[in-house]
Design an enzyme around this catalytic site. Structure first.
Site: not given
Ligand code: HEM
Length: 320
Positions: A156, A229
């Site tokens: 993440d 996601h």
């Molecule tokens: C990407 C996990 C909540 C925004 C990701 C990734 C994971 C992850 C594993 C892929 C790796 C990375 O690029 O970081 C989670 C988990 C969450 C959560 C476990 C809560 C249960 C959120 C929330 C937001 C968010 C609430 C925004 C309001 C993003 C963004 C990316 C991302 C902007 C990158 C997308 C990209 O450009 O590839 N998240 N996330 N995430 N997440 Fe989350």
């Protein structure tokens, strides 16, 4: 900067871009009613830099940092002449299947260090100074989990902006001059149902996140029947410009209580970018096709703050 200099360099106060750390505390408080409590809170936070130096200097290699965020209602109570242009309270997002709730919070303290004891000590001294001026409404101790994985098992933070684009996407610029160098921050506490998540195959989990699990490679899923996601959180405006945010999510948990969570924290130059991401996650794109991460992760808190630049924070001292 070489390794030795880095180990001896304190982190600037109020740095949204402080390095990802091995330990963190997310502390949310409300300010007690009355002018006296608001004045105490202003006094304590305006001298937060001093408190961070007090604890941080005891081991500079711990890279202790602390950002304080101020909620919209608290900002009003601090009797400032103007307000950051986009500062607003967190608005709940009721989706068809899952809701992002709005919960109380006047101040957020985001404490990070390489040592859990430094985070603990700063929190202890901070709360001692704030005394009865505040009530703690949420306190989460986060930890770095193996190669920066969340408790769902995925790495993440990979697509966080870096270098100049990190500043560009997380710090307010000349568009709101009085508040430039500051940042908006949104936090949400998520609890995972790991038993249900474990019933999915690795391929199903990967389709939900949009990356492979073992080696963290982005999936080419543009044509997938339902957005991942990753895809829902990729925000591209009508001019083809992509808008990023800076995340520093941390796992937390108490296995003995069956508690497994992710504390989401996102810093942004434009609050609307995070709002847009949340709408796509909870309401869906197209509407109804919400983020399936939510079938296994329940948001139990949600609040929004403005993180002032250090100069502005210091100027909030009641006697400044
Ligand atoms: C990407 C996990 C909540 C925004 C990701 C990734 C994971 C992850 C594993 C892929 C790796 C990375 O690029 O970081 C989670 C988990 C969450 C959560 C476990 C809560 C249960 C959120 C929330 C937001 C968010 C609430 C925004 C309001 C993003 C963004 C990316 C991302 C902007 C990158 C997308 C990209 O450009 O590839 N998240 N996330 N995430 N997440 Fe989350």
């Amino acid at each position: 900067m070489d390794d030795q200099t880095w180990a001896r360099t304190p982190i600037e106060p109020q740095s949204a871009n402080a390095p990802l750390s091995t330990a963190a505390i997310f502390l949310v408080v409300t300010i007690t009613d009355g002018a006296e409590a608001a004045t105490t809170a202003r006094g304590v936070i305006s001298d937060l830099g001093g408190l961070v130096r007090t604890v941080g200097f005891r081991d500079l290699a711990g890279h202790l940092s602390c950002n304080v965020g101020i909620g919209a209602a608290a900002w009003q109570r601090f009797e400032q002449q103007s307000k950051p242009a986009q500062l607003d309270r967190f608005h709940a997002i009721p989706g068809f299947a899952h809701t992002a709730p709005a919960t109380p919070g006047d101040l957020l303290f985001h404490i990070r260090a390489e040592r859990a004891d430094q985070c603990f000590e700063l929190e202890r001294l901070l709360l001692g100074k704030l005394g009865t001026a505040v009530t703690v409404v949420d306190e989460v101790q986060g930890f770095r989990y193996f190669d920066s994985r969340d408790l769902l098992g995925f790495v993440d933070g990979t697509e966080n902006p870096t270098g100049a684009s990190m500043m560009q996407s997380s710090l307010i610029g000349d568009e709101d001059q009085e508040f430039s160098g500051g940042s908006y921050v949104v936090v949400q506490k998520y609890l995972h149902d790991l038993t249900a998540w474990a019933t999915l195959s690795t391929e199903q989990q990967e389709a939900i996140i949009g990356r492979t699990k073992a080696d963290n490679v982005e999936l080419d899923d543009d044509d997938a029947p339902r957005k991942s996601h990753k895809a829902l959180n990729t925000i591209v405006d009508e001019n083809g410009v992509e808008h990023d945010i800076l995340r520093d999510n941390m796992p937390f948990g108490r296995p003995g209580q069956g508690e497994f969570g992710t504390y989401f924290i996102g810093y942004a130059r434009n609050l609307w970018v995070i709002d847009h991401m949340l709408r796509r996650m909870f309401i869906g794109d197209p509407v109804g096709d919400y983020d399936r991460i939510l079938d296994f992760s329940t948001a139990v808190t949600g609040s929004t703050y403005f993180v002032p630049s250090n100069d502005l924070l210091e100027s909030l001292a009641p006697d400044a």
